[in-house]
Write a protein that holds these residues in place. Structure first.
Motif, PDB file in Angstrom:
ATOM      1  N   ASP A 122       0.787  -1.234   0.000  1.00  0.00           N
ATOM      2  CA  ASP A 122       0.000   0.000   0.000  1.00  0.00           C
ATOM      3  C   ASP A 122       0.819   1.283   0.000  1.00  0.00           C
ATOM      4  OD1 ASP A 122      -2.421  -1.481   0.112  1.00  0.00           O
ATOM      5  OD2 ASP A 122      -2.082  -1.778   2.264  1.00  0.00           O
ATOM      6  N   GLY A 123       2.068   1.215   0.525  1.00  0.00           N
ATOM      7  CA  GLY A 123       2.828   2.456   0.608  1.00  0.00           C
ATOM      8  C   GLY A 123       4.185   2.282   1.251  1.00  0.00           C
ATOM      9  N   LEU A 124       4.678   3.395   1.782  1.00  0.00           N
ATOM     10  CA  LEU A 124       6.033   3.475   2.311  1.00  0.00           C
ATOM     11  C   LEU A 124       6.040   3.926   3.762  1.00  0.00           C
ATOM     12  CD1 LEU A 124       7.428   5.711  -0.580  1.00  0.00           C
ATOM     13  CD2 LEU A 124       7.529   3.227  -0.480  1.00  0.00           C
ATOM     14  N   ASP A 125       6.923   3.338   4.541  1.00  0.00           N
ATOM     15  CA  ASP A 125       7.243   3.869   5.858  1.00  0.00           C
ATOM     16  C   ASP A 125       8.549   4.617   5.701  1.00  0.00           C
ATOM     17  OD1 ASP A 125       5.061   2.853   7.367  1.00  0.00           O
ATOM     18  OD2 ASP A 125       5.979   0.864   7.269  1.00  0.00           O
ATOM     19  N   LEU A 126       8.544   5.885   6.117  1.00  0.00           N
ATOM     20  CA  LEU A 126       9.669   6.784   5.870  1.00  0.00           C
ATOM     21  C   LEU A 126      10.253   7.314   7.165  1.00  0.00           C
ATOM     22  CD1 LEU A 126       7.883   8.955   3.155  1.00  0.00           C
ATOM     23  CD2 LEU A 126       9.496   7.092   2.726  1.00  0.00           C
ATOM     24  N   GLU A 127      11.506   7.732   7.073  1.00  0.00           N
ATOM     25  CA  GLU A 127      12.148   8.470   8.152  1.00  0.00           C
ATOM     26  C   GLU A 127      12.500   9.844   7.586  1.00  0.00           C
ATOM     27  OE1 GLU A 127      15.459   7.170  11.173  1.00  0.00           O
ATOM     28  OE2 GLU A 127      16.397   7.941   9.340  1.00  0.00           O
ATOM     29  N   VAL A 128      11.832  10.853   8.116  1.00  0.00           N
ATOM     30  CA  VAL A 128      12.077  12.231   7.678  1.00  0.00           C
ATOM     31  C   VAL A 128      13.206  12.789   8.537  1.00  0.00           C
ATOM     32  CG1 VAL A 128      11.063  14.509   7.369  1.00  0.00           C
ATOM     33  CG2 VAL A 128       9.641  12.471   7.058  1.00  0.00           C
ATOM     34  N   PRO A 129      14.321  13.220   7.903  1.00  0.00           N
ATOM     35  CA  PRO A 129      15.452  13.726   8.682  1.00  0.00           C
ATOM     36  C   PRO A 129      15.058  14.921   9.540  1.00  0.00           C
ATOM     37  CG  PRO A 129      16.052  13.469   6.364  1.00  0.00           C
ATOM     38  CD  PRO A 129      14.568  13.270   6.469  1.00  0.00           C
ATOM     39  N   GLY A 130      15.660  14.981  10.724  1.00  0.00           N
ATOM     40  CA  GLY A 130      15.429  16.123  11.597  1.00  0.00           C
ATOM     41  C   GLY A 130      16.161  17.348  11.078  1.00  0.00           C
ATOM     42  N   VAL A 131      15.641  18.513  11.389  1.00  0.00           N
ATOM     43  CA  VAL A 131      16.247  19.767  10.945  1.00  0.00           C
ATOM     44  C   VAL A 131      16.829  20.482  12.163  1.00  0.00           C
ATOM     45  CG1 VAL A 131      15.787  21.965   9.792  1.00  0.00           C
ATOM     46  CG2 VAL A 131      14.551  19.918   9.079  1.00  0.00           C
ATOM     47  N   LYS A 132      18.021  21.018  12.014  1.00  0.00           N
ATOM     48  CA  LYS A 132      18.684  21.813  13.048  1.00  0.00           C
ATOM     49  C   LYS A 132      18.749  21.082  14.393  1.00  0.00           C
ATOM     50  CE  LYS A 132      17.562  26.217  10.968  1.00  0.00           C
ATOM     51  NZ  LYS A 132      16.954  27.526  11.107  1.00  0.00           N
ATOM     52  N   GLY A 133      19.284  19.869  14.373  1.00  0.00           N
ATOM     53  CA  GLY A 133      19.499  19.124  15.600  1.00  0.00           C
ATOM     54  C   GLY A 133      18.303  18.344  16.107  1.00  0.00           C
ATOM     55  N   ARG A 134      17.182  18.457  15.454  1.00  0.00           N
ATOM     56  CA  ARG A 134      16.007  17.705  15.887  1.00  0.00           C
ATOM     57  C   ARG A 134      16.119  16.248  15.427  1.00  0.00           C
ATOM     58  NH1 ARG A 134      11.564  22.199  14.340  1.00  0.00           N
ATOM     59  NH2 ARG A 134      11.971  23.564  16.107  1.00  0.00           N
ATOM     60  N   LYS A 135      15.423  15.379  16.124  1.00  0.00           N
ATOM     61  CA  LYS A 135      15.439  13.956  15.803  1.00  0.00           C
ATOM     62  C   LYS A 135      14.601  13.692  14.549  1.00  0.00           C
ATOM     63  CE  LYS A 135      16.133  12.264  20.464  1.00  0.00           C
ATOM     64  NZ  LYS A 135      15.651  11.383  21.508  1.00  0.00           N
ATOM     65  N   PRO A 136      14.980  12.657  13.792  1.00  0.00           N
ATOM     66  CA  PRO A 136      14.165  12.271  12.641  1.00  0.00           C
ATOM     67  C   PRO A 136      12.778  11.827  13.107  1.00  0.00           C
ATOM     68  CG  PRO A 136      16.262  11.080  12.658  1.00  0.00           C
ATOM     69  CD  PRO A 136      16.160  11.829  13.954  1.00  0.00           C
ATOM     70  N   THR A 137      11.795  11.977  12.212  1.00  0.00           N
ATOM     71  CA  THR A 137      10.434  11.559  12.530  1.00  0.00           C
ATOM     72  C   THR A 137       9.968  10.503  11.534  1.00  0.00           C
ATOM     73  OG1 THR A 137       9.516  13.356  11.196  1.00  0.00           O
ATOM     74  CG2 THR A 137       9.784  13.772  13.552  1.00  0.00           C
ATOM     75  N   ALA A 138       9.063   9.661  11.969  1.00  0.00           N
ATOM     76  CA  ALA A 138       8.497   8.619  11.117  1.00  0.00           C
ATOM     77  C   ALA A 138       7.290   9.186  10.378  1.00  0.00           C
ATOM     78  CB  ALA A 138       8.075   7.419  11.956  1.00  0.00           C
ATOM     79  N   ARG A 139       7.101   8.700   9.152  1.00  0.00           N
ATOM     80  CA  ARG A 139       5.939   9.126   8.363  1.00  0.00           C
ATOM     81  C   ARG A 139       5.526   7.994   7.448  1.00  0.00           C
ATOM     82  NH1 ARG A 139       4.916  14.666   4.907  1.00  0.00           N
ATOM     83  NH2 ARG A 139       2.873  14.040   4.128  1.00  0.00           N
ATOM     84  N   ARG A 140       4.237   7.870   7.267  1.00  0.00           N
ATOM     85  CA  ARG A 140       3.671   6.874   6.357  1.00  0.00           C
ATOM     86  C   ARG A 140       3.095   7.605   5.153  1.00  0.00           C
ATOM     87  NH1 ARG A 140       3.373   1.486   4.866  1.00  0.00           N
ATOM     88  NH2 ARG A 140       1.403   1.173   3.813  1.00  0.00           N
ATOM     89  N   VAL A 141       3.411   7.129   3.935  1.00  0.00           N
ATOM     90  CA  VAL A 141       2.853   7.697   2.714  1.00  0.00           C
ATOM     91  C   VAL A 141       2.309   6.552   1.875  1.00  0.00           C
ATOM     92  CG1 VAL A 141       3.353   8.959   0.585  1.00  0.00           C
ATOM     93  CG2 VAL A 141       4.426   9.669   2.718  1.00  0.00           C
ATOM     94  N   GLU A 142       1.063   6.690   1.474  1.00  0.00           N
ATOM     95  CA  GLU A 142       0.428   5.680   0.621  1.00  0.00           C
ATOM     96  C   GLU A 142       0.809   5.940  -0.832  1.00  0.00           C
ATOM     97  OE1 GLU A 142      -1.320   3.150   1.996  1.00  0.00           O
ATOM     98  OE2 GLU A 142      -0.906   4.061   3.951  1.00  0.00           O
ATOM     99  N   PHE A 143       0.932   4.881  -1.633  1.00  0.00           N
ATOM    100  CA  PHE A 143       1.267   5.036  -3.050  1.00  0.00           C
ATOM    101  C   PHE A 143       0.265   5.935  -3.768  1.00  0.00           C
ATOM    102  CE2 PHE A 143       3.521   0.848  -2.509  1.00  0.00           C
ATOM    103  CZ  PHE A 143       4.798   1.361  -2.683  1.00  0.00           C
ATOM    104  N   ALA A 144      -0.997   5.841  -3.393  1.00  0.00           N
ATOM    105  CA  ALA A 144      -2.039   6.642  -4.040  1.00  0.00           C
ATOM    106  C   ALA A 144      -1.831   8.144  -3.833  1.00  0.00           C
ATOM    107  CB  ALA A 144      -3.410   6.230  -3.513  1.00  0.00           C
ATOM    108  N   ASP A 145      -1.067   8.520  -2.806  1.00  0.00           N
ATOM    109  CA  ASP A 145      -0.819   9.940  -2.516  1.00  0.00           C
ATOM    110  C   ASP A 145       0.398  10.508  -3.247  1.00  0.00           C
ATOM    111  OD1 ASP A 145      -2.980   9.872  -0.785  1.00  0.00           O
ATOM    112  OD2 ASP A 145      -1.728   9.371   0.952  1.00  0.00           O
TER     113      ASP A 145
END
Length: 165
Positions: A122-145
């Motif tokens: 159905d989609g992807l589980d992603l790790e969005v890099p943190g900006v300016k020392g912040r920790k990376p965050t998890a995000r889910r994106v569906e292929f349809a999006d």
């Protein structure tokens, strides 16, 4: 190139490509001056080595010489792997890009740059890099999006083999 020629070339060449355990990603026929240009793009989960492209090129050339699939005129044959800037359009492209940084353009207009952690139907589980020392965050994106997706080039990225060593 007519659909008929494209289908005919695909039918003719796909068995040769599959015999090398590769996927036939693209067939492109165009003009290069007075000559035709036939560009064949192949890929696999492990990538494609230069020697494999050369062997496949010889096999394709021999097969095309047996047929009239390219017509009577001269043509140049190129067999290669996809470039780093190739769009991710099929499920297998995302699977092969797991662990890589990608840029996704979403239908809602947002751009997301993130690392692919996992891919499912159905989609992807992603790790969005943190900006300016912040920790990376998890995000889910569906292929349809996803409207468009490409791998981002990382010059300082460690190869998986280096990380395992």
């Amino acid at each position: 190139m007519s659909t008929t020629q494209s289908d005919r070339l695909r039918g003719l060449l796909e068995p040769l490509v599959h015999a090398k355990d590769l996927d036939l990603e693209e067939i492109e026929v165009s003009r290069a001056g007075r000559r035709g240009l036939l560009r064949i793009i192949v890929d696999s989960d492990e990538g494609v080595e230069l020697d494999t492209c050369a062997e496949l090129s010889r096999a394709i050339s021999a097969k095309l010489d047996e047929t009239d699939a390219m017509g009577e005129g001269e043509y140049v044959l190129e067999v290669s792997s996809p470039g780093a800037d190739r769009p991710l359009t099929q499920h297998r492209h995302y699977v092969r890009a797991a662990g890589r940084l990608v840029k996704l353009q979403l239908h809602e207009g947002d751009d997301v740059i993130a690392r692919i952690l996992t891919v499912d139907d159905d989609g992807l589980d992603l790790e969005v890099p943190g900006v300016k020392g912040r920790k990376p965050t998890a995000r889910r994106v569906e292929f349809a999006d996803i409207a468009k997706a490409r791998v981002e080039i990382e010059f300082n990225r460690k190869d998986k083999k280096e990380e395992e060593a």
